[in-house]
Design a protein around this motif. Structure first.
Motif, PDB file in Angstrom:
ATOM      1  N   ARG A   1      -3.808  -6.914  -2.485  1.00 20.49           N
ATOM      2  CA  ARG A   1      -4.747  -6.119  -1.686  1.00 20.49           C
ATOM      3  C   ARG A   1      -4.146  -4.752  -1.372  1.00 20.49           C
ATOM      4  N   GLY A   2      -2.879  -4.718  -1.031  1.00 23.49           N
ATOM      5  CA  GLY A   2      -2.213  -3.440  -0.746  1.00 23.49           C
ATOM      6  C   GLY A   2      -2.195  -2.518  -1.948  1.00 23.49           C
TER       7      GLY A   2
ATOM      8  N   PHE B   1       0.839  -1.209   0.000  1.00 19.39           N
ATOM      9  CA  PHE B   1       0.000   0.000   0.000  1.00 19.39           C
ATOM     10  C   PHE B   1       0.872   1.257   0.000  1.00 19.39           C
ATOM     11  N   HIS B   2       1.829   1.302   0.919  1.00 22.82           N
ATOM     12  CA  HIS B   2       2.692   2.492   1.034  1.00 22.82           C
ATOM     13  C   HIS B   2       3.640   2.628  -0.159  1.00 22.82           C
ATOM     14  N   THR B   3       4.121   1.515  -0.679  1.00 14.42           N
ATOM     15  CA  THR B   3       5.005   1.570  -1.853  1.00 14.42           C
ATOM     16  C   THR B   3       4.268   2.156  -3.047  1.00 14.42           C
ATOM     17  N   MET B   4       3.047   1.682  -3.285  1.00 17.82           N
ATOM     18  CA  MET B   4       2.258   2.204  -4.402  1.00 17.82           C
ATOM     19  C   MET B   4       1.921   3.678  -4.188  1.00 17.82           C
ATOM     20  N   ASN B   5       1.613   4.061  -2.949  1.00 15.17           N
ATOM     21  CA  ASN B   5       1.345   5.472  -2.652  1.00 15.17           C
ATOM     22  C   ASN B   5       2.562   6.340  -2.944  1.00 15.17           C
ATOM     23  N   ALA B   6       3.747   5.845  -2.593  1.00 17.22           N
ATOM     24  CA  ALA B   6       4.977   6.593  -2.857  1.00 17.22           C
ATOM     25  C   ALA B   6       5.181   6.778  -4.362  1.00 17.22           C
ATOM     26  N   LEU B   7       4.913   5.729  -5.139  1.00 15.00           N
ATOM     27  CA  LEU B   7       5.045   5.829  -6.592  1.00 15.00           C
ATOM     28  C   LEU B   7       4.041   6.831  -7.168  1.00 15.00           C
ATOM     29  N   TRP B   8       2.811   6.787  -6.689  1.00 11.27           N
ATOM     30  CA  TRP B   8       1.818   7.778  -7.108  1.00 11.27           C
ATOM     31  C   TRP B   8       2.268   9.178  -6.705  1.00 11.27           C
ATOM     32  N   GLY B   9       2.879   9.284  -5.543  1.00 18.39           N
ATOM     33  CA  GLY B   9       3.373  10.590  -5.084  1.00 18.39           C
ATOM     34  C   GLY B   9       4.410  11.166  -6.031  1.00 18.39           C
ATOM     35  N   VAL B  10       5.307  10.302  -6.510  1.00 17.34           N
ATOM     36  CA  VAL B  10       6.328  10.753  -7.460  1.00 17.34           C
ATOM     37  C   VAL B  10       5.665  11.259  -8.745  1.00 17.34           C
TER      38      VAL B  10
END
Length: 198
Positions: free
Chosen positions: A147-148, A70-79
């Motif tokens: 799921r994440g 979940f957090h990894t994907m959020n970080a990528l979206w953040g970039v």
């Protein structure tokens, strides 16, 4: 009596706002479009930075596979969002210095609305993909990771949908002022045409 004063004051303020908007020129509307986009890009950049930072911290600080995904994907979206936001800010700065014809100003206004409408459709696709990943997670090799990722896509897609819808509506409310400011153009939802009066 107090309510009557409040009502009259509200009507007076609305009347002043309507008079102000009724006198907007094409240049005013063009600058409003640029300023609306500039503010939106600051919001998108801030959203991106927050999710990039919190995503990196969250991914590093957990061993739970679903939470890490979940957090990894959020970080990528953040970039990605930060990059788009910064490019948008640079474009808004550049547009302020460019010269546009009246037809060019209206075309830019129409194009930006179209862009946010298309982005809204993509946001729904992101949400749908996130739901699909969650529903099909148990059939994947790594259910927790799916799921994440799915949860992140749902959150990011919903946030971007709200962002794009807000900016679309902010631009759309200017449509009637374009009609008043540019009577020489037949301003329609299908395009621009010259109007000649005999």
């Amino acid at each position: 009596m107090k309510w009557l004063y409040v009502l009259l004051l509200s009507c007076w303020c609305c009347s002043l706002q309507a008079q102000q908007n009724a006198t907007l020129t094409i240049d005013d509307l063009h600058q409003q479009r640029i300023e609306t986009n500039r503010k939106g890009m600051w919001v998108l950049t801030g959203w991106g930075v927050v999710y990039m930072g919190s995503g990196i911290i969250g991914a590093i600080s957990t061993k739970n596979t679903e939470v890490k995904a979940f957090h990894t994907m959020n970080a990528l979206w953040g970039v990605v969002n930060t990059g788009i936001g910064v490019l948008g800010l640079l474009r808004a700065k550049k547009e302020k210095g460019l010269s546009f014809s009246d037809a060019g100003k209206y075309k830019a206004y129409k194009n930006v609305k179209k862009l946010y409408a298309i982005n809204g459709g993509l946001d729904l696709l992101y949400i749908g993909t996130g739901i699909f990943l969650r529903v099909r997670a148990n059939h994947a090799k790594n259910p927790a990771r799916n799921r994440g990722y799915g949860n992140s896509l749902i959150v990011q897609g919903a946030g971007l949908l709200l962002f794009d819808a807000t900016l679309y509506l902010s631009h759309q409310k200017q449509h009637r002022y374009w009609k008043k400011a540019a009577p020489e153009f037949a301003v329609t939802e299908n395009g621009i045409g010259m109007v000649y009066q005999f």
